[in-house]
Design an enzyme around this catalytic site. Sequence first.
Site, mmCIF file in Angstrom:
data_model
loop_
_atom_site.group_PDB
_atom_site.id
_atom_site.type_symbol
_atom_site.label_atom_id
_atom_site.label_comp_id
_atom_site.label_asym_id
_atom_site.label_seq_id
_atom_site.Cartn_x
_atom_site.Cartn_y
_atom_site.Cartn_z
ATOM 1 N N THR A 26 1.044 -1.244 0.156
ATOM 2 C CA THR A 26 -0.291 -0.153 -0.008
ATOM 3 C C THR A 26 0.681 1.568 0.341
ATOM 4 O O THR A 26 0.713 2.407 -0.530
ATOM 5 C CB THR A 26 -0.552 -0.656 1.184
ATOM 6 O OG1 THR A 26 -2.141 -1.300 1.062
ATOM 7 C CG2 THR A 26 -1.884 1.445 0.970
ATOM 8 N N ASP A 27 1.904 1.301 1.279
ATOM 9 C CA ASP A 27 2.735 2.340 0.933
ATOM 10 C C ASP A 27 3.513 2.794 -0.531
ATOM 11 O O ASP A 27 3.564 3.499 -1.541
ATOM 12 C CB ASP A 27 3.993 2.363 1.656
ATOM 13 C CG ASP A 27 3.954 2.205 3.042
ATOM 14 O OD1 ASP A 27 3.026 3.505 3.434
ATOM 15 O OD2 ASP A 27 4.872 1.965 3.721
#
Length: 899
Positions: free
Chosen positions: A223-224
Site C-alpha cells: 500500500t505504501d
Amino acid sequence: MSQFANLGVVCRRAAVVGRGARPVTRMGSMVVGGRRGMASAPVDDGKLPLKGIRVLDMTRVLAGPYCTQILGDLGAEVIKVEHPIRGDDTRAWGPPYAPYTAESGREGPGESAYYLSVNRNKKSLALSFQHPSGVAALHKLLPTIDILVENYLPNTLAKYKLDYATLSAINPSLIYASITGYGQTGPYAPRAGYDVMVEAEMGLMHITGSRDGPPVKVGVAVTDLTTGLYTSNAIMAALIARGRTGRGQHIDSALSDCQVATLSNLASSSLVSGQRDSGRWGTAHPSIVPYRAFATKDGEFLVGGGNDRLFGVLCQGLGKAEWAGDERFRTNADRVANRGVLEGMIEEVTRERSTQEWLEAFEGSGLPYAAVNDVRDTLDHAHVRARDMVVKVEHGACGEVEMVNTPVKYSEAEPGIRTAPPLLGEHTDEVLGEMLGMSAEEIEAMRKEGARSPTRRTASVHTEKKASADLHFDRPEAYYDIYNSANHWDKEPTQYHSFGLDHSCFGSLKYAQAKERKDVLLPMFSRQAVTKLQSIVQNNIDRLCDALEANDAAGKPSDLFYGLRCFSLDTILQYAFNLSIDALGAPDFKAPAVEAMEASLPASIVYRNFPLLRQFVHSLPDWISILLSPATAGMVRLRAVLGRQVKQAIENRESLDDSPHETMYHHLLNNQANKLKIPDAARLYDEAQALVFAAAHPTANALTVGVFHILSNPDIKERLVRELREGWPDLKKTPTFEELERLPYLTSVITESLRMSPGVAAPLLRITPFGGAMIGGVKVPSRVTVGMTGSFAHSSSHLFPSASTFDPSRWLGDDAAQLERWLVPFSKGPRMCVGQNLAYCELFLGLAGLFRRFDLRIEEVGDGERGDRKGKGGLRWRECYLPLFLGKHLTVFCRKVED
Ligand code: HEM
C-alpha cells in the site's frame, strides 16, 4: 576559528571524497559507469525527462521516499530534508546493513538496506525545522523548488509555516504533495497509518492469504508502494497542468484511497453484485480453474489453465490428456464447479516431480506457468539480470553496493541511478552555502540556534601550541568522528599529564603504547572475571547497608554522596589490589582518602594549566605535601600504601601467592601474559593509581545520580521497588549480578543513571592525525586538539527528548536500540573504558541492595542547596574539565525493610 566552526552542527559531510555514485556494471546493453572518485555521471542529462525540476523531499520511511525516488530516477534534483541527528527513521532499520569500508573511517553498522532501497539520486540536507532558522532556510529555498512532497500528519507542518497555504503564497507554482495514511479530510484524517493498518482497514488483508488460513499482509508494504506510485503519477500530471496554467496545486494522497483504488476488479464485483467478497484464495483465482500454485516434490509450480485450450495443454503436459475430455472438467464453469476434485487430482501428479522438471516439461508448450521463486532467486534470475534490474553502484562509504534498478525502459530517455543514497547531511553545505548563498556567519548563527549546547564548555579545540581557539561541536554526531575504533589518535599531553599518571594505560598518549597495557588489564575486568569476583562487590554493599542501618538506628540520615564513594573505593582496592583501607568503616563515611580525592580535583584543574607546578608538587616528600595541603593527606597516604605494595610485589613475588584472588600485580608481573617487559615500579605505581581514580569516582557518581533521581520521583521508586520485590522475594537470598541484569526496569534505571551522570566529564582530548580529519562535517587540520564529552550527547534534546528529565522508560520503548547509540558514558573506540563490567556490577548490586533492603527517604534541603540551578532539586556537578560536585551532599534516611 570560524574556519572550524563552519557548520559544525548543522551539516555533516561524509568522510570520503568523490562519493558521486553511479552504476559501475550493468548486464545487457547498459552503460558501464565510473569508479570511485570520478565526478561525472554516465547518464546524458538530456536524456533525463525531469531534468531541471527540483524536489524538496520532506518524507520519511517508504511511501514518500519511494515517490521521490521515482522522480529522482527520472532526473529531478531531489533534496531530502532529514532530522539532523536521527535522519530518516529507516537509517536505523537494520540489519542488514551495507557495512562501511575501513577506508571510510566511519563507525557503526553501515547504511541500512531499507534506507538504501528508496533514497538514491537524492541529496541529504540535515536541518531541523523545529528551529526558526531551519524554517527560514527552507523558505529561502522555496522559490527554486518545483515540487514539495511531505508525509506528516495533516496540519502538522502548519505550525512550522511549511503548509501548502503558506508556501504557495511564497511560490504559487509550487506543486505540494501530501502523503498521509487517511488523507487531509474525512473522519480518519487525524489518524496515523502505517501500511499494515491500511491493508487491514481497507480490505486488502481480508482477501490475502490461503483459503482456510487467517488474513495476512502482503509480503512487501504494497500500500505504501502503490501510494508512492500514484503520488508520483499525480505529480507528473500536476507538472503538465502547471505547464499550461503556470499554477501549482496541492495533492492530497492517502494510503487509504490508494488502497481502495487498487481493490480494482474486486471492488467493482462487490459494487455491481452488492455481495461481500469471496474471501481469500491463496494463489488461486475465484473464477478460473485451474489457476494456482501446486506443490511439487521440492517446491511449488504455478499454472494458469485460463481457457479450455490451455487446460488441454496442461492435461497433456501432466500426462493426463484424458482429463480434458472428462465432462466434469470440459468448460471453465465445469472446472470451477468441480474445483476441489480437479485441483486434488492435479496436485497428486505435480508432487511426483521437482519444480525444475515441471518447468522443463512445459517449456515451449504455450501454457503460462512459473516457479515460485524467493527474493534471492528473483534477483539472480537470468531474465531479471538481462533486463538490467540489478545494478552495482559505488557508494562513497560502503564501496560497491547492488541495487534494484528503475524498472521502465524508454526509447529516448535514460533514467537511472546517478548517485548513491546520501549519507546523513552529506549535502548540507552544498544546499545552504552554494544553493542559498548563505554566508559563513549566517550558517554559524543557524548552527547556534539549531542545536542547544548546555555543555558548550566541554567541547573544545585548541592547537597543540595552546593558542586556545574553542571549537564547539554542537552536533553530537561529531562524537563518533572522534571516538571510533578506526581512529588511533593520540591523547593530548597537557590534559593527560595533569593527572600525573604518565606510565599507566590511561595516561599513555599513543594508541600502541596504551594497547599493550590495556591488553594486560582487560582480562582482569572481563565479564567472566567480574562475575567470578562479584562477592567482593556484594560484601561491600552489605557493609554499606550495615552502616546505613546503624545510622538510622541512631536517628540520623546517611551521607550517601560519601557513602557511595567509600563503597566504590573499597571495591576497586579489594578487587584490583587485595587491599583494604576500610573506607566504609569511617564515621559518617568521612574516609580520609575519599575526602582527599574530592579535595584534590581542583588541583588537577590547576595542574592542567601549570604543568611545572604539578611536577614540583609531586616531587615533594609526602610530609611536606600534607603540610601544604592537609585536605589531601588521605590521598597521599593511599599513594604511599600503594607504593609499598608495588615495592613488595616486585621484590617478593611470592607474597602474591597469599592473595585470595588475582590482583593487578599478578597480571602485570606475569611473564607469559604480559608481552611488555616486566614493568618497573613507576609503571606499576601509576597503573595502580590510575585504576583507583578511574574506577572509584565515576562509578560513585553514577550511583549517586541514580539514588537521587529515584528518590525524587515516587512513581519511579515505586515501580523499581515493586520489580525488586518480585525478582528478589526472599531478602535472605540475595540475587546474583546475572540475575539482577534480567530485571528490565532496574536495567533501564541504571542506563538512565549513566546517561544523567557527569561520568568522566573531561573532554577526553585527542589530537587529529596528519592529514587532518572530518569532524561533524568540518575539515579539521592536522595535529589539532579536539574533544567532546559524553555528557554533551547525553544532554542533547535532539537525541533524548526531555533530556533533563530522569526517565528510565525511554530505555524500554521501541526506539531504545536507536537511543543506545548515543549512550556513551564509557566512551567509544580504542581508548574506551576498561572497567565497564565492574562498573555495571557495582551499579546492579548497589542499587538493588539499597532499594530492596531499605525504604529510603531523601533528607529535605533548601532550594538550590544541592547545587540546583532552578531550585527544583537536582544534583549539579561543575561540568568543566572534571566533574566537581557543588552543593550539599545527598543525605538520606534509610529505614530497614522487614520481610
Ligand atoms: C560508571 C563508571 C565509569 C565510567 C562512566 C567510566 C568512564 C570512562 C571513560 C569515559 C573513559 C575514557 C577516558 C579517556 O578517553 O581518556 C574511561 C577510561 C578508563 N576507565 Fe573507566 N569508567 C567507569 C568505571 C571504571 C572502572 C570501574 C574502572 C576499573 C577498572 C575503569 C577503568 C578505566 C581505565 C583503566 C581507563 C583508561 C582506558 C584507556 O585509556 O585506554 N573505569 N572510563
